[in-house]
Scaffold this motif. Sequence first.
Motif, short mmCIF file in Angstrom:
data_model
loop_
_atom_site.label_atom_id
_atom_site.label_comp_id
_atom_site.label_asym_id
_atom_site.label_seq_id
_atom_site.Cartn_x
_atom_site.Cartn_y
_atom_site.Cartn_z
N ALA A 1 35.57 -36.20 8.49
CA ALA A 1 36.31 -34.93 8.55
C ALA A 1 35.41 -33.79 9.00
O ALA A 1 35.80 -32.96 9.84
CB ALA A 1 36.93 -34.63 7.18
N ARG A 2 34.20 -33.75 8.46
CA ARG A 2 33.27 -32.68 8.86
C ARG A 2 32.87 -32.81 10.32
O ARG A 2 32.80 -31.81 11.05
CB ARG A 2 32.04 -32.70 7.95
N ALA B 1 35.86 -31.91 12.55
CA ALA B 1 36.11 -30.47 12.50
C ALA B 1 35.10 -29.72 13.37
O ALA B 1 35.46 -28.80 14.12
CB ALA B 1 36.04 -29.97 11.06
N GLU C 1 36.03 -30.38 17.03
CA GLU C 1 37.15 -29.57 17.50
C GLU C 1 36.74 -28.11 17.67
O GLU C 1 37.18 -27.45 18.62
CB GLU C 1 38.32 -29.67 16.51
N ALA C 2 35.90 -27.60 16.77
CA ALA C 2 35.43 -26.22 16.92
C ALA C 2 34.62 -26.05 18.20
O ALA C 2 34.76 -25.04 18.91
CB ALA C 2 34.60 -25.83 15.70
N ASP D 1 46.46 -30.72 10.97
CA ASP D 1 45.44 -31.74 11.20
C ASP D 1 46.06 -33.06 11.61
O ASP D 1 45.52 -33.77 12.47
CB ASP D 1 44.60 -31.94 9.92
N ARG E 1 39.65 -41.19 13.36
CA ARG E 1 40.69 -40.16 13.20
C ARG E 1 41.85 -40.68 12.37
O ARG E 1 42.39 -39.95 11.52
CB ARG E 1 41.18 -39.70 14.58
#
Length: 323
Positions: A107-108, A111, A114-115, A217, A278
Amino acid sequence: MLTINGLIFAVGTTVLALSPATVSSPVLATELPVLTVGLALMVTATAFLLRAGLAPLDGLTALMERVDSLRSGDRMETGGNGDLGHLVATFNAMLDRLEADRSSSTARVLAAQEAERQRIARELHDEIGQSLTVVLLQLKRVVDRVPAELTEEMRMVRENVRGCLDEVRGVARRLRPGVLEDLGLPSALAALVTEFENVEGLELSKNLENPPDLDPDTELVIYRIAQEGLTNVARHSRASRARLTLARGPGQIVLEVTDDGCGPPEKDGSGILGMRERALLIGAKLSITGRPCGGTRVRLAVPIDNARNPHPAGALTEPPELT
């Protein structure tokens, strides 16, 4: 082990004490068959009890060999008692912790990914895109003033710059699907299909139902897996036809990407591993299998619990098969 051997010894002693059989010293020839039979029974009973008592170890070994952190939920029943039952329970608890840790780490990482995608998309759109737009406007003014013999060349330069601007916008759109945020998942998937329809020699169709109101998400995971699935079709499958389907089923939402190409790969590459990570992140099940008539089926089943306001799910209708 000590308890089993003690039990067998106690049973053998009791039988010997209550039966008419006797053992002399030295042992007589007529008593040898009795002792042989008794020893054979004790060995057989010991072997049977040991096999039954240690049977969970075979299952535990098989689980260790097949366990995969990208395919969650594979556990062994803890039906046994004693030390072996405790060992199995401890191993299952260890798998739970490992999967939880991997899910948190994934997840980290996703994330952060995506950022970074959004940052690059903004820079492409706001900086490079704007710069190319300015160049186009300047070229337009130049074309009107250059000598006639250079007009055609300047127009070609202008069209090349316009093509670069379109490519930059396309890259930015793939990095950050704004249509997903603005219009929702079905519209974003429809736009994705339109983008891949330009692949030469690929006939692409779609069947998209409106899903429940999903968590952002979850929508992003579904979109990225569809994007990777279509990318694999375009790059590796050598398919002539493909189909993207989004449907609601009992307790789940199902995304499918099917094609009539050369079939699934023998080994998962980085793209497929990313798809599995994912899917694991949102508790979905991803399967990549061959189709009976040839080609590949990528299927993502997302639990309906990932919806904010789940609607009653209708019966899942199988999409028409590619022939």
